[in-house]
Design a protein around this motif. Structure first.
Motif, PDB file in Angstrom:
ATOM      1  N   VAL A  63      25.317  71.383   4.807  1.00  0.00           N
ATOM      2  CA  VAL A  63      25.861  70.264   5.570  1.00  0.00           C
ATOM      3  C   VAL A  63      25.190  69.002   5.060  1.00  0.00           C
ATOM      4  O   VAL A  63      24.006  68.772   5.307  1.00  0.00           O
ATOM      5  CB  VAL A  63      25.615  70.432   7.088  1.00  0.00           C
ATOM      6  N   GLY A  64      25.943  68.192   4.339  1.00  0.00           N
ATOM      7  CA  GLY A  64      25.362  66.986   3.763  1.00  0.00           C
ATOM      8  C   GLY A  64      24.283  67.352   2.759  1.00  0.00           C
ATOM      9  O   GLY A  64      24.506  68.114   1.821  1.00  0.00           O
ATOM     10  N   ALA A  65      23.091  66.812   2.957  1.00  0.00           N
ATOM     11  CA  ALA A  65      21.977  67.086   2.054  1.00  0.00           C
ATOM     12  C   ALA A  65      21.135  68.263   2.524  1.00  0.00           C
ATOM     13  O   ALA A  65      20.157  68.626   1.885  1.00  0.00           O
ATOM     14  CB  ALA A  65      21.099  65.842   1.936  1.00  0.00           C
ATOM     15  N   ILE A  66      21.497  68.869   3.651  1.00  0.00           N
ATOM     16  CA  ILE A  66      20.714  69.967   4.224  1.00  0.00           C
ATOM     17  C   ILE A  66      21.464  71.276   3.999  1.00  0.00           C
ATOM     18  O   ILE A  66      22.671  71.367   4.232  1.00  0.00           O
ATOM     19  CB  ILE A  66      20.474  69.740   5.732  1.00  0.00           C
TER      20      ILE A  66
END
Length: 75
Positions: A63-66
């Motif tokens: 999710v996004g950068a995670i």
């Protein structure tokens, strides 16, 4: 809520003007609703995650950068 409604109705039967009481109760309800808006939104999102189960435990998600592995799904 029913108890408050009954009290307002009884006061109306005794001749007390209940319009200001009803307006105050409405304002209090609005204030509580706005104060709890974020919390209730998060609870609703958690319930939707539990009901719809878009993710499975052990699944890898990004999710996004995670990114990571799902260990638990809960509220």
């Amino acid at each position: 809520a029913i108890l408050i409604l009954v009290v307002v109705m009884v006061l109306g039967q005794f001749g007390v003007q209940t319009t200001s009481i009803i307006a105050a109760i409405g304002a209090i309800g609005l204030a509580i609703g706005l104060a709890l808006q974020g919390t209730l939104q998060n609870i609703a999102a958690g319930i939707m995650l539990l009901a719809l189960r878009p993710f499975r435990i052990g699944e890898y998600v990004e999710v996004g950068a995670i990114s990571g592995t799902v260990e638990e799904i809960g509220l």
